[in-house]
Design a protein around this motif. Structure first.
Motif, mmCIF file in Angstrom:
data_model
loop_
_atom_site.group_PDB
_atom_site.id
_atom_site.type_symbol
_atom_site.label_atom_id
_atom_site.label_comp_id
_atom_site.label_asym_id
_atom_site.label_seq_id
_atom_site.Cartn_x
_atom_site.Cartn_y
_atom_site.Cartn_z
ATOM 1 N N PHE A 1 19.936 -26.240 48.962
ATOM 2 C CA PHE A 1 18.639 -25.750 48.494
ATOM 3 C C PHE A 1 17.503 -26.571 49.106
ATOM 4 O O PHE A 1 16.504 -26.022 49.578
ATOM 5 C CB PHE A 1 18.569 -25.806 46.971
ATOM 6 C CG PHE A 1 17.273 -25.303 46.405
ATOM 7 C CD1 PHE A 1 17.066 -23.957 46.204
ATOM 8 C CD2 PHE A 1 16.245 -26.184 46.108
ATOM 9 C CE1 PHE A 1 15.860 -23.481 45.703
ATOM 10 C CE2 PHE A 1 15.037 -25.727 45.607
ATOM 11 C CZ PHE A 1 14.852 -24.375 45.404
ATOM 12 N N ILE A 2 17.655 -27.889 49.095
ATOM 13 C CA ILE A 2 16.617 -28.750 49.665
ATOM 14 C C ILE A 2 16.438 -28.460 51.154
ATOM 15 O O ILE A 2 15.309 -28.302 51.646
ATOM 16 C CB ILE A 2 16.965 -30.232 49.429
ATOM 17 C CG1 ILE A 2 16.875 -30.561 47.925
ATOM 18 C CG2 ILE A 2 16.025 -31.143 50.219
ATOM 19 C CD1 ILE A 2 17.383 -31.939 47.561
ATOM 20 N N PHE A 3 17.547 -28.349 51.884
ATOM 21 C CA PHE A 3 17.459 -28.068 53.320
ATOM 22 C C PHE A 3 16.854 -26.692 53.589
ATOM 23 O O PHE A 3 16.213 -26.486 54.626
ATOM 24 C CB PHE A 3 18.840 -28.170 53.965
ATOM 25 C CG PHE A 3 19.276 -29.575 54.231
ATOM 26 C CD1 PHE A 3 18.549 -30.408 55.071
ATOM 27 C CD2 PHE A 3 20.421 -30.076 53.634
ATOM 28 C CE1 PHE A 3 18.948 -31.714 55.314
ATOM 29 C CE2 PHE A 3 20.827 -31.389 53.876
ATOM 30 C CZ PHE A 3 20.092 -32.208 54.718
ATOM 31 N N ALA A 4 17.040 -25.744 52.661
ATOM 32 C CA ALA A 4 16.498 -24.397 52.848
ATOM 33 C C ALA A 4 14.977 -24.406 52.923
ATOM 34 O O ALA A 4 14.369 -23.522 53.551
ATOM 35 C CB ALA A 4 16.961 -23.484 51.707
ATOM 36 N N PHE A 5 14.328 -25.418 52.308
ATOM 37 C CA PHE A 5 12.869 -25.490 52.329
ATOM 38 C C PHE A 5 12.349 -26.543 53.311
ATOM 39 O O PHE A 5 11.243 -26.393 53.840
ATOM 40 C CB PHE A 5 12.344 -25.766 50.917
ATOM 41 C CG PHE A 5 12.471 -24.589 49.996
ATOM 42 C CD1 PHE A 5 11.438 -23.690 49.864
ATOM 43 C CD2 PHE A 5 13.635 -24.365 49.291
ATOM 44 C CE1 PHE A 5 11.551 -22.572 49.036
ATOM 45 C CE2 PHE A 5 13.780 -23.257 48.456
ATOM 46 C CZ PHE A 5 12.730 -22.357 48.339
ATOM 47 N N VAL A 6 13.136 -27.570 53.546
ATOM 48 C CA VAL A 6 12.708 -28.609 54.487
ATOM 49 C C VAL A 6 12.841 -28.126 55.934
ATOM 50 O O VAL A 6 11.952 -28.377 56.769
ATOM 51 C CB VAL A 6 13.528 -29.903 54.280
ATOM 52 C CG1 VAL A 6 13.266 -30.900 55.410
ATOM 53 C CG2 VAL A 6 13.195 -30.537 52.938
ATOM 54 N N THR A 7 13.926 -27.407 56.239
ATOM 55 C CA THR A 7 14.194 -26.991 57.618
ATOM 56 C C THR A 7 13.075 -26.137 58.222
ATOM 57 O O THR A 7 12.646 -26.404 59.362
ATOM 58 C CB THR A 7 15.538 -26.233 57.696
ATOM 59 O OG1 THR A 7 16.587 -27.086 57.217
ATOM 60 C CG2 THR A 7 15.841 -25.810 59.114
ATOM 61 N N PRO A 8 12.554 -25.104 57.521
ATOM 62 C CA PRO A 8 11.454 -24.322 58.130
ATOM 63 C C PRO A 8 10.230 -25.180 58.439
ATOM 64 O O PRO A 8 9.576 -24.980 59.466
ATOM 65 C CB PRO A 8 11.137 -23.268 57.062
ATOM 66 C CG PRO A 8 12.375 -23.163 56.241
ATOM 67 C CD PRO A 8 12.964 -24.533 56.215
ATOM 68 N N VAL A 9 9.921 -26.125 57.544
ATOM 69 C CA VAL A 9 8.757 -26.990 57.770
ATOM 70 C C VAL A 9 8.976 -27.870 58.992
ATOM 71 O O VAL A 9 8.074 -28.029 59.837
ATOM 72 C CB VAL A 9 8.473 -27.839 56.514
ATOM 73 C CG1 VAL A 9 7.361 -28.856 56.794
ATOM 74 C CG2 VAL A 9 8.083 -26.943 55.345
ATOM 75 N N ARG A 10 10.152 -28.435 59.116
ATOM 76 C CA ARG A 10 10.430 -29.302 60.270
ATOM 77 C C ARG A 10 10.381 -28.509 61.577
ATOM 78 O O ARG A 10 9.871 -29.005 62.593
ATOM 79 C CB ARG A 10 11.796 -29.973 60.108
ATOM 80 C CG ARG A 10 11.853 -30.975 58.973
ATOM 81 C CD ARG A 10 13.102 -31.833 59.043
ATOM 82 N NE ARG A 10 13.080 -32.671 60.233
ATOM 83 C CZ ARG A 10 14.063 -33.514 60.563
ATOM 84 N NH1 ARG A 10 15.144 -33.595 59.799
ATOM 85 N NH2 ARG A 10 13.983 -34.250 61.645
ATOM 86 N N ARG A 11 10.890 -27.290 61.563
ATOM 87 C CA ARG A 11 10.910 -26.482 62.788
ATOM 88 C C ARG A 11 9.496 -26.049 63.187
ATOM 89 O O ARG A 11 9.147 -26.074 64.369
ATOM 90 C CB ARG A 11 11.806 -25.254 62.612
ATOM 91 C CG ARG A 11 13.281 -25.584 62.481
ATOM 92 C CD ARG A 11 14.125 -24.325 62.625
ATOM 93 N NE ARG A 11 14.040 -23.780 63.974
ATOM 94 C CZ ARG A 11 14.853 -24.096 64.967
ATOM 95 N NH1 ARG A 11 15.813 -24.983 64.780
ATOM 96 N NH2 ARG A 11 14.709 -23.535 66.161
#
Length: 450
Positions: free
Chosen positions: A386-396
């Motif tokens: 769940f955390i990666f689902a929201f962090v990944t778009p921001v990082r990309r």
């Protein structure tokens, strides 16, 4: 009509977190009804009409897009674990009956033992489509995004103004703004900031969301100012919510930022993370000085002995037990050398079942804290996904911006994830959708210059 439809969509997301304007409860419809959701309904009707008249073709988003795929991976994992939960009996209710006296036929059906988990999946996927995917396809030019920021500024200023006025009335023990309009009486929250957000814990999340939107707006257009005094005012009002879930959210923010600082491999990033964690603990300390939170701390210290002995739960902590029973069940599993529920979870909708089994509730009561719900239902693996689902778009999407901006937006999403995990709110989904829309338009505008 398309321009009107886009404005209806914008106002639907602006009103969604303003829970004061709740006019119907889940007892009737299965979900709460507020002004924002009426705007949603109007938008959906307009969308269907435009589609049927071929004035607006449906665009199918690409699920393999790395901006969206992390959430779909989390969603697929949640479905898989829930199927396993059905097979192994995680949905077994030990109490004799669930009272649905106060529910309509549809409300009772939608909240029933075996139906609710499926509805939760439908709702979760709808939220993803409506709040995360849709903004990119609806806010398709600078005029649309400018309109959103102007409308948000208008709403947020009113939110702050009336909330502060309400605090002045509260100082004289007068309740002016209720939690929700559908309450039979104007229940007094005391000297705590809440304004139009509903509960003070809802106002805590909304204040963090507001600061995040202003910072996003400043990236979109430098004319949207983020003043030092405005941020200080927001921090003061965060403290004045006296929110226990807010303290939990700040603790989780500090933990995630500390982990990021260590893993970044950058000495500068580590120092910034340490400074940020220090500031967060100052805010946590200020919040912990309130008598309400000190009472919780003193009672929780005795709770382990009471639960272990099967004694009577202290009165002041009974309202928080839906957050504690699932954790107690996980702890009991670990004591019995069974780490699987903590690692993988038990399935969607199982946390209210364990609450009913341990607390003998006559209704399926969900935990207020989303981190408790996620841990029990989907385990540590589900929580990380769940955390990666929201962090990944921001990082990309921030790969090509300055390090300062990249760091700022990463910290923002960490704050909002932590606030969501402390107290469930759709503002995390709304922010991510707006973030994607803003960055998509920004990149399109930059590319058009070359």
């Amino acid at each position: 009509m398309f321009d009107l439809m886009k404005k209806v969509y914008i106002w639907s997301i602006l009103f969604e977190p303003l829970l004061l304007f709740t006019i119907g409860t889940a007892a009737v419809t299965g979900i709460g009804v507020n002004i924002g959701r009426l705007f949603q309904l109007l938008f959906i009707v307009m969308f269907i009409v435009m589609f049927l008249t071929k004035k607006y073709p449906i665009r199918i988003f690409n699920p393999a897009n790395p901006i969206y795929s992390p959430y779909l991976i989390y969603f697929s994992y949640a479905v898989f674990i829930s199927v396993i939960g059905v097979i192994i009996g995680s949905y077994t209710l030990q109490v004799q009956s669930i009272a649905d006296i106060d529910y309509s036929s549809f409300g009772g059906f939608s909240r029933s033992l075996y139906v609710r988990p499926f509805i939760e999946f439908i709702i979760s996927f709808y939220y993803f489509l409506y709040y995360v995917v849709a903004p990119k396809y609806l806010l398709r030019n600078s005029r649309d995004i400018d309109y959103f920021f102007k409308a948000f500024h208008f709403v947020f200023v009113l939110f702050i103004f009336f909330g502060v006025v309400d605090l002045v009335f509260a100082a004289f023990d007068y309740s002016w703004i209720p939690r929700q309009l559908n309450y039979d009486n104007y229940s007094n929250v005391g000297f705590r900031f809440h304004s139009f957000a509903g509960e003070p814990r809802d106002a805590f999340v909304y204040l963090m969301f507001g600061a995040s939107i202003y910072l996003l707006g400043n990236y979109w257009n430098t004319k949207i100012k983020v003043t030092r005094y405005g941020l200080i005012l927001i921090i003061v009002l965060l403290v004045l919510t006296k929110s226990g879930s807010g303290v939990l959210g700040l603790f989780m923010s500090a933990g995630l930022i500390a982990i990021y600082g260590v893993l970044s491999g950058s000495r500068k990033m580590l120092l910034i993370s340490i400074l940020t964690v220090f500031i967060l603990f100052l805010i946590i300390y200020a919040l912990s000085l309130t008598p309400r939170l000190q009472l919780y701390v003193s009672v929780i210290q005795e709770l382990y002995v009471v639960l272990d002995a099967g004694g009577t739960i202290p009165l002041h902590i009974q309202g928080q037990m839906p957050n504690i029973y699932p954790l107690w069940e996980l702890y009991q599993n670990m004591r019995n050398w069974n780490p699987l529920p903590l690692l993988f979870g038990s399935g969607a909708g199982t946390s209210p079942i364990v609450n009913s089994n341990l607390g003998n509730y006559t209704d399926l009561s969900n935990p207020h804290s989303q981190v408790v719900r996620t841990l029990y239902e989907f385990g540590l693996i589900g929580l990380m996904l769940f955390i990666f689902a929201f962090v990944t778009p921001v990082r990309r999407l921030t790969m090509n911006v300055s390090n300062n901006k990249k760091r700022m937006f990463l910290f923002i999403i960490i704050f909002l994830i932590s606030a969501f995990l402390a107290h469930r709110s759709l503002l995390l989904y709304i922010y991510l959708g707006l973030f994607i829309a803003v960055f998509s338009q920004k990149m399109a505008a930059d590319n058009s210059k070359f």
